[in-house]
Design a protein around this motif. Sequence first.
Motif, PDB file in Angstrom:
ATOM      1  N   ARG A  75      -6.489   6.195 -13.402  1.00 29.70           N
ATOM      2  CA  ARG A  75      -5.636   5.174 -14.044  1.00 29.70           C
ATOM      3  C   ARG A  75      -4.427   4.845 -13.186  1.00 29.70           C
ATOM      4  O   ARG A  75      -4.047   3.685 -13.052  1.00 29.70           O
ATOM      5  N   LEU A  76      -3.815   5.885 -12.594  1.00 29.32           N
ATOM      6  CA  LEU A  76      -2.648   5.647 -11.740  1.00 29.32           C
ATOM      7  C   LEU A  76      -3.029   4.791 -10.535  1.00 29.32           C
ATOM      8  O   LEU A  76      -2.296   3.877 -10.160  1.00 29.32           O
ATOM      9  N   TRP A  77      -4.139   5.132  -9.908  1.00 27.09           N
ATOM     10  CA  TRP A  77      -4.542   4.399  -8.709  1.00 27.09           C
ATOM     11  C   TRP A  77      -4.838   2.937  -9.023  1.00 27.09           C
ATOM     12  O   TRP A  77      -4.517   2.055  -8.247  1.00 27.09           O
TER      13      TRP A  77
ATOM     14  N   ARG B  90       0.826  -1.202   0.000  1.00 23.98           N
ATOM     15  CA  ARG B  90       0.000   0.000   0.000  1.00 23.98           C
ATOM     16  C   ARG B  90       0.861   1.253   0.000  1.00 23.98           C
ATOM     17  O   ARG B  90       0.549   2.224  -0.690  1.00 23.98           O
ATOM     18  N   CYS B  91       1.931   1.251   0.772  1.00 24.00           N
ATOM     19  CA  CYS B  91       2.838   2.409   0.788  1.00 24.00           C
ATOM     20  C   CYS B  91       3.463   2.608  -0.588  1.00 24.00           C
ATOM     21  O   CYS B  91       3.585   3.732  -1.063  1.00 24.00           O
ATOM     22  N   GLY B  92       3.837   1.524  -1.232  1.00 21.97           N
ATOM     23  CA  GLY B  92       4.404   1.606  -2.574  1.00 21.97           C
ATOM     24  C   GLY B  92       3.393   2.132  -3.575  1.00 21.97           C
ATOM     25  O   GLY B  92       3.725   2.932  -4.446  1.00 21.97           O
ATOM     26  N   GLN B  93       2.137   1.706  -3.447  1.00 22.50           N
ATOM     27  CA  GLN B  93       1.088   2.175  -4.350  1.00 22.50           C
ATOM     28  C   GLN B  93       0.868   3.672  -4.151  1.00 22.50           C
ATOM     29  O   GLN B  93       0.747   4.410  -5.119  1.00 22.50           O
ATOM     30  N   ARG B  94       0.819   4.125  -2.910  1.00 22.20           N
ATOM     31  CA  ARG B  94       0.624   5.557  -2.650  1.00 22.20           C
ATOM     32  C   ARG B  94       1.793   6.373  -3.178  1.00 22.20           C
ATOM     33  O   ARG B  94       1.601   7.435  -3.768  1.00 22.20           O
TER      34      ARG B  94
ATOM     35  N   ARG C 132       1.502   9.281  -5.975  1.00 25.59           N
ATOM     36  CA  ARG C 132       1.945  10.668  -5.751  1.00 25.59           C
ATOM     37  C   ARG C 132       2.971  11.083  -6.790  1.00 25.59           C
ATOM     38  O   ARG C 132       2.894  12.180  -7.358  1.00 25.59           O
ATOM     39  N   SER C 133       3.931  10.230  -7.062  1.00 26.15           N
ATOM     40  CA  SER C 133       4.970  10.543  -8.033  1.00 26.15           C
ATOM     41  C   SER C 133       4.377  10.730  -9.430  1.00 26.15           C
ATOM     42  O   SER C 133       4.700  11.685 -10.143  1.00 26.15           O
ATOM     43  N   GLY C 134       3.491   9.830  -9.821  1.00 24.81           N
ATOM     44  CA  GLY C 134       2.866   9.914 -11.139  1.00 24.81           C
ATOM     45  C   GLY C 134       2.000  11.151 -11.290  1.00 24.81           C
ATOM     46  O   GLY C 134       1.996  11.804 -12.338  1.00 24.81           O
TER      47      GLY C 134
ATOM     48  N   LEU D 116      -6.733  15.300 -15.652  1.00 21.79           N
ATOM     49  CA  LEU D 116      -6.018  14.969 -14.416  1.00 21.79           C
ATOM     50  C   LEU D 116      -6.777  13.933 -13.599  1.00 21.79           C
ATOM     51  O   LEU D 116      -6.177  13.024 -13.040  1.00 21.79           O
ATOM     52  N   MET D 117      -8.085  14.078 -13.508  1.00 21.45           N
ATOM     53  CA  MET D 117      -8.863  13.102 -12.743  1.00 21.45           C
ATOM     54  C   MET D 117      -8.816  11.727 -13.401  1.00 21.45           C
ATOM     55  O   MET D 117      -8.675  10.718 -12.722  1.00 21.45           O
TER      56      MET D 117
END
Length: 94
Positions: free
Chosen positions: A87-89, A13-17, A21-23, A81-82
Motif C-alpha cells: 500500500r505504501l509503495w 522517485r527519491c521522494g517516493q522511496r 522507508r519512513s512509513g 507488514l507486506m
Amino acid sequence: MNGILATQIRDARCGQRAAFRSGMGSALRSFRKQKGLRITHISRATGISTQAISRMEANGRGITLENILRVGEAIGCTDFLMAHAIRLWRGDAQ
C-alpha cells in the motif's frame, strides 16, 4: 527540457522511496510495540543488530524486503507488514 524532466522524475522517485522507508519504519515500530516486544527481542530473533532495527524504525534506513520479512516473522505479522509495504509503495497508505 529533457534534463529538467529527468531531474523531476528522479526527485519524485527519491521522494517516493523516502516516504516508503519512513512509513515502513513507523509500521515496524507500531507493530512491535503492539506486540509488547523490545528491540532486543527482535534483534535476537532476526540476527539484525539492535542499532540497525532502531535505524529502520526511526528513519527507514536499512529497510529491505528481506528485513521486512525477517522482522515481520519475529513479530508475527509478516502478512500485515507486506500488505502495508504494498500500500505504501502504491501510495495508498500514509
